[in-house]
Design a protein around this motif. Structure first.
Motif, mmCIF file in Angstrom:
data_model
loop_
_atom_site.group_PDB
_atom_site.id
_atom_site.type_symbol
_atom_site.label_atom_id
_atom_site.label_comp_id
_atom_site.label_asym_id
_atom_site.label_seq_id
_atom_site.Cartn_x
_atom_site.Cartn_y
_atom_site.Cartn_z
ATOM 1 N N LEU A 581 0.853 -1.190 0.000
ATOM 2 C CA LEU A 581 0.000 0.000 0.000
ATOM 3 C C LEU A 581 0.887 1.238 0.000
ATOM 4 C CD1 LEU A 581 -2.659 -1.133 2.642
ATOM 5 C CD2 LEU A 581 -2.767 -1.351 0.153
ATOM 6 N N PRO A 582 1.510 1.547 -1.141
ATOM 7 C CA PRO A 582 2.448 2.673 -1.186
ATOM 8 C C PRO A 582 1.769 3.992 -0.846
ATOM 9 C CG PRO A 582 1.913 1.906 -3.403
ATOM 10 C CD PRO A 582 1.342 0.914 -2.463
ATOM 11 N N GLY A 583 2.521 4.863 -0.190
ATOM 12 C CA GLY A 583 2.000 6.171 0.183
ATOM 13 C C GLY A 583 1.482 6.237 1.597
ATOM 14 N N LEU A 584 1.228 5.091 2.218
ATOM 15 C CA LEU A 584 0.748 5.081 3.599
ATOM 16 C C LEU A 584 1.922 4.983 4.565
ATOM 17 C CD1 LEU A 584 -2.375 2.717 3.480
ATOM 18 C CD2 LEU A 584 -2.304 5.214 3.390
ATOM 19 N N GLY A 585 1.763 5.616 5.721
ATOM 20 C CA GLY A 585 2.776 5.510 6.750
ATOM 21 C C GLY A 585 2.798 4.123 7.360
ATOM 22 N N ILE A 586 3.881 3.804 8.045
ATOM 23 C CA ILE A 586 4.069 2.473 8.629
ATOM 24 C C ILE A 586 4.374 2.629 10.109
ATOM 25 C CG2 ILE A 586 5.482 0.380 8.591
ATOM 26 C CD1 ILE A 586 6.065 1.014 5.619
ATOM 27 N N ARG A 587 3.748 1.785 10.921
ATOM 28 C CA ARG A 587 3.952 1.845 12.370
ATOM 29 C C ARG A 587 4.584 0.555 12.876
ATOM 30 N NH1 ARG A 587 2.174 4.817 16.541
ATOM 31 N NH2 ARG A 587 0.740 5.982 15.192
ATOM 32 N N ILE A 588 5.546 0.708 13.783
ATOM 33 C CA ILE A 588 6.107 -0.425 14.527
ATOM 34 C C ILE A 588 5.347 -0.498 15.846
ATOM 35 C CG2 ILE A 588 8.156 -1.393 15.604
ATOM 36 C CD1 ILE A 588 9.833 0.354 13.692
ATOM 37 N N VAL A 589 4.651 -1.598 16.079
ATOM 38 C CA VAL A 589 3.835 -1.727 17.291
ATOM 39 C C VAL A 589 4.623 -2.401 18.411
ATOM 40 C CG1 VAL A 589 1.691 -2.629 18.265
ATOM 41 C CG2 VAL A 589 1.756 -1.829 15.883
ATOM 42 N N ASN A 590 5.135 -3.607 18.160
ATOM 43 C CA ASN A 590 5.815 -4.371 19.203
ATOM 44 C C ASN A 590 7.186 -4.845 18.738
ATOM 45 O OD1 ASN A 590 3.465 -4.390 20.969
ATOM 46 N ND2 ASN A 590 2.618 -5.956 19.625
ATOM 47 N N LEU A 591 8.083 -4.979 19.691
ATOM 48 C CA LEU A 591 9.374 -5.621 19.479
ATOM 49 C C LEU A 591 9.354 -6.967 20.183
ATOM 50 C CD1 LEU A 591 12.443 -5.830 18.828
ATOM 51 C CD2 LEU A 591 12.848 -4.569 20.970
ATOM 52 N N ARG A 592 9.633 -8.032 19.440
ATOM 53 C CA ARG A 592 9.717 -9.375 20.021
ATOM 54 C C ARG A 592 11.167 -9.846 19.943
ATOM 55 N NH1 ARG A 592 4.709 -11.235 20.924
ATOM 56 N NH2 ARG A 592 3.039 -10.162 19.813
ATOM 57 N N THR A 593 11.669 -10.333 21.064
ATOM 58 C CA THR A 593 13.050 -10.785 21.149
ATOM 59 C C THR A 593 13.071 -12.216 21.668
ATOM 60 O OG1 THR A 593 13.702 -8.526 21.721
ATOM 61 C CG2 THR A 593 15.336 -10.256 22.078
ATOM 62 N N ALA A 594 13.841 -13.064 21.016
ATOM 63 C CA ALA A 594 13.977 -14.453 21.462
ATOM 64 C C ALA A 594 15.460 -14.806 21.532
ATOM 65 C CB ALA A 594 13.260 -15.401 20.511
ATOM 66 N N ALA A 595 15.838 -15.409 22.640
ATOM 67 C CA ALA A 595 17.178 -15.989 22.764
ATOM 68 C C ALA A 595 17.012 -17.499 22.705
ATOM 69 C CB ALA A 595 17.829 -15.577 24.075
ATOM 70 N N ILE A 596 17.732 -18.144 21.795
ATOM 71 C CA ILE A 596 17.577 -19.583 21.573
ATOM 72 C C ILE A 596 18.921 -20.270 21.747
ATOM 73 C CG2 ILE A 596 16.776 -21.369 19.986
ATOM 74 C CD1 ILE A 596 15.247 -19.156 18.476
ATOM 75 N N GLY A 597 19.011 -21.101 22.759
ATOM 76 C CA GLY A 597 20.206 -21.906 22.973
ATOM 77 C C GLY A 597 20.080 -23.202 22.195
ATOM 78 N N ARG A 598 20.868 -23.360 21.136
ATOM 79 C CA ARG A 598 20.731 -24.506 20.243
ATOM 80 C C ARG A 598 21.355 -25.746 20.874
ATOM 81 N NH1 ARG A 598 16.856 -22.769 16.744
ATOM 82 N NH2 ARG A 598 17.427 -20.739 15.851
ATOM 83 N N ARG A 599 20.520 -26.770 21.073
ATOM 84 C CA ARG A 599 20.971 -28.017 21.675
ATOM 85 C C ARG A 599 21.690 -28.877 20.628
ATOM 86 N NH1 ARG A 599 21.577 -30.012 25.800
ATOM 87 N NH2 ARG A 599 20.189 -31.797 25.813
ATOM 88 N N PRO A 600 22.626 -29.730 21.067
ATOM 89 C CA PRO A 600 23.283 -30.647 20.125
ATOM 90 C C PRO A 600 22.259 -31.567 19.465
ATOM 91 C CG PRO A 600 24.461 -30.591 22.222
ATOM 92 C CD PRO A 600 23.170 -29.846 22.429
#
Length: 681
Positions: A581-600
């Motif tokens: 939808l070009p021409g419309l403004g964009i809003r950032i609502v939420n920040l989601r953060t994940a830390a993932i410890g990769r298991r063997p």
């Protein structure tokens, strides 16, 4: 390297998967759950692997929260909220279970007389318009405790923007509340959207006494056995967290057991060459369905456990219905046959268990049809199952009401259960734009493999892939699950004029905090990944799209720029809606953060049949099975079948943790990992 045990406590059975990380060897076990005092079955299963003091770590997936929500058996909770907002939990999103009719049939988890209001107000920009009175909060908390509430939820409007009033209220309430079960919305979900935040916080309170008491019993029992290792809980997002975190936020365990199964299923199916699968976990109480595309399980920002019970927390997308092996069959007043959601669990269990239940279950129906071997019940606790008692219960409660014989009544129960399962599979596939003919079905849990053939026929699935140990797949997933911690924070920023350096600093702080939680877990990991995602939309829109960011935390910075955010948003929006939808403004609502410890990674080839396996050795004999009438069916010891063995239906493949039914017109083939691939003949 350490010894690690995955434990999945279901409504009927406790499943265990023991892994020695140093040698790569494994063992499995299955014992009754002893519902009401699950610590008994939990310890009994663990002791089968030796002294508990020798175990390094225990990772536990539990359906205690799932069952409490499905059966509405959580705590009696009280709610303290902003004046004028006591009915948010009841109004929801102004949705209704049934479209037509003058009256709704939804009962909120907190009765109206247990939802009290206090004067306070925070505006959407975070300004405190009216400060809360701590004395008023304390008085409300005392009143709720006097009315029998055993857990408390504090939910103030706009607390995500400024939690000051909630923090004052929480301190005042905790000073007078008789226990530790106090949930505060800004601590549970500091995110915009009034109902979702209220629902998640209330459900957290609803589960706190149930899950907290349960974990307390387990920890006490483990301590009495001198267990000194790490004890962790599987979250609904497929990651692992500490028991302390689980006590504070039990709402994150709502789909704990099913999530662990999906993690294992994704790994097994991908290794076997079936990256597109639909999983079906059929336990004693519920049937849990999830779709995996390209080997990846989808995470949902929120999940509805049952109508009106909305949890907004990252979860593997799982649809749960109350249809399991212990689900009770009954004929309602209108003459319709229903199966579930009420379950007999493990105590008293199905009628055939002989422990006091006289109402037939799905397990009783499968037993009467000859699909389950009465002389070799799974779990090994009972010597045999009482077929005649199951036949009598089906005849009395179903057959007499519908004019059917015991076998016809049993077949009707199975067909109704199959139809309910098929409906859940269609919900996650067809109704979301996926063609089920492209997907294989992976059944697990104690009863899933009994119904795989029927679901292939009913839905048109490509095939079914039955894991080597279907009954303990969720326990295996506990061992395989990564350590994961998710955080969310509402930002409400416009993309135009974005202060990228300030956002970068905020993202770095969130990433470092999430990483610290994972590092403190005490389990072996190969690396820790920090993953960022934004919830965004065009100005004027209500709903957001999830926007993964191609960034991670390095050197205390993420390197975010407005251009990166815009490109990521346009990619995600185009994927979702096929246009921008070009021409419309964009809003950032939420920040989601994940830390993932990769298991063997686990070497799945260790599950393959050994060199001594052979078709002749696996063949046990025959027995009659009902398929609209009695038919002779071959019976095999499933674990003795060699790689590439083919079994034509009708046949039954038995093993200690599950039974697989191959219906007429289908065949089963053993692949190189020991999985059974069930296909149309």
């Amino acid at each position: 390297m350490t010894t690690l045990v995955g434990v999945d406590v279901g409504g009927t059975f406790t499943d265990l998967f023991f892994m020695d990380e140093a040698t790569g060897t494994f063992r499995t076990a299955k014992v009754p759950s002893n519902r009401g005092d699950e610590a008994v079955g939990f310890l009994e299963g663990l002791k089968g692997f030796g002294a508990l003091s020798d175990l390094g770590s225990i990772v536990h997936g539990t359906t205690v929260g799932t069952n409490a929500l499905l059966e509405r058996k959580g705590a009696r909770i009280g709610v303290i909220t902003t004046a004028g907002f006591r009915d948010v939990l009841e109004m929801r999103r102004r949705d209704r279970r049934n479209t037509w009719g003058l009256w709704g049939d939804f009962t909120p988890i907190a009765d109206r007389d247990l939802r009290l209001e206090v004067a306070e107000r925070t505006l959407a920009d975070g300004t405190v318009r009216e400060a809360v009175d701590p004395d008023a909060v304390a008085a409300a908390a005392r009143a709720l405790a006097d009315r029998g509430a055993t857990a408390l939820a504090i939910i103030f409007v706009n607390a995500y923007a400024n939690p000051a009033n909630e923090r004052i209220a929480a301190a005042a309430a905790r000073a007078v509340w008789p226990n530790e079960h106090v949930s505060v919305s800004s601590e549970i979900l500091p995110e915009i959207r009034e109902f979702e935040r209220a629902s998640t916080t209330a459900l957290n309170a609803y589960l706190q006494p149930v899950v907290g008491s349960y974990l307390g019993k387990l920890e006490q029992a483990l301590g009495a056995e001198s267990f000194a290792g790490a004890f962790h809980i599987v979250q609904s997002n497929g990651g692992v967290m500490s028991t302390a975190t689980a006590r504070r936020t039990p709402v994150r365990t709502a789909l704990s057991g099913p999530a662990a199964g999906v993690i294992a299923a994704a790994a097994i199916a991908t290794a076997a060459g079936h990256p597109d699968i639909i999983t079906g976990d059929l336990g004693g109480t519920s049937f849990d369905v999830s779709l995996i595309a390209g080997g990846e399980a989808a995470l949902a920002a929120q999940t509805t456990i049952d109508f009106g019970l909305v949890i907004r927390s990252p979860m593997i997308e799982i649809t749960t219905i109350g249809a399991g092996g212990g689900s009770i069959a009954r004929v309602d007043r209108g003459g319709f046959l229903e199966v579930g959601p009420e379950s007999a669990g493990s105590r008293p269990g199905p009628v055939a268990y002989g422990q006091g239940n006289d109402r037939p279950t799905l397990t009783d129906a499968n037993l009467v049809l000859g699909r389950i071997n009465a002389e070799r019940p799974i779990g090994g606790k009972l010597a045999r199952l009482d077929v005649e008692a199951a036949r009598e219960a089906l005849a009395r409660h179903v057959g007499e009401r519908l004019g059917l014989g015991p076998e016809e009544a049993a077949e009707a129960v199975v067909r109704v259960a199959d139809a309910r399962m098929a409906g859940a599979i269609r919900l996650v596939s067809i109704e979301r734009g996926h063609d089920p003919a492209r997907f294989a079905f992976m059944p697990f849990g104690g009863g899933g493999a009994l119904h795989a053939g029927a679901l292939i026929a009913d839905i048109g699935l490509k095939a079914a892939v039955v894991p080597r140990f279907p009954g303990v797949t969720s326990a295996m997933g506990c061992v395989m699950a990564d350590i994961r911690h998710d955080q969310v924070q509402t930002l409400n920023l416009t993309l135009d004029g974005l202060d990228a350096s300030a956002l970068d600093l905020r993202m770095a702080e969130e990433g470092q905090a999430a990483r610290a939680v994972v590092e403190a877990a005490g389990l072996t990991v190969e690396r820790i990944d920090i993953v960022y995602e934004l919830d965004m939309h065009y100005l004027g829109q209500t709903h957001t799209v999830a926007v993964p960011l191609p960034l991670t935390l390095e050197g205390g910075r993420t390197g975010i720029t407005p251009a990166i955010v815009r490109q990521a948003f346009e990619t995600a929006y185009s994927r979702a809606f096929s246009r921008l939808l070009p021409g419309l403004g964009i809003r950032i609502v939420n920040l989601r953060t994940a830390a993932i410890g990769r298991r063997p990674a686990i070497d799945l080839s260790a599950l393959a049949p050994d060199a001594t396996a052979s078709l002749d050795r696996a063949r046990i004999g025959t027995r009659p099975i009902w398929f609209g009438g009695w038919r002779p069916a071959a019976v095999f010891s499933r674990l003795d079948l060699p790689v590439d063995a083919v079994v034509e239906g009708p046949a039954v493949l038995e093993q200690g943790d599950a039974t697989t039914l191959v219906p007429p017109g289908q065949r089963a083939r053993v692949d190189r990992y020991g999985n059974l691939v069930l296909e149309r003949a």
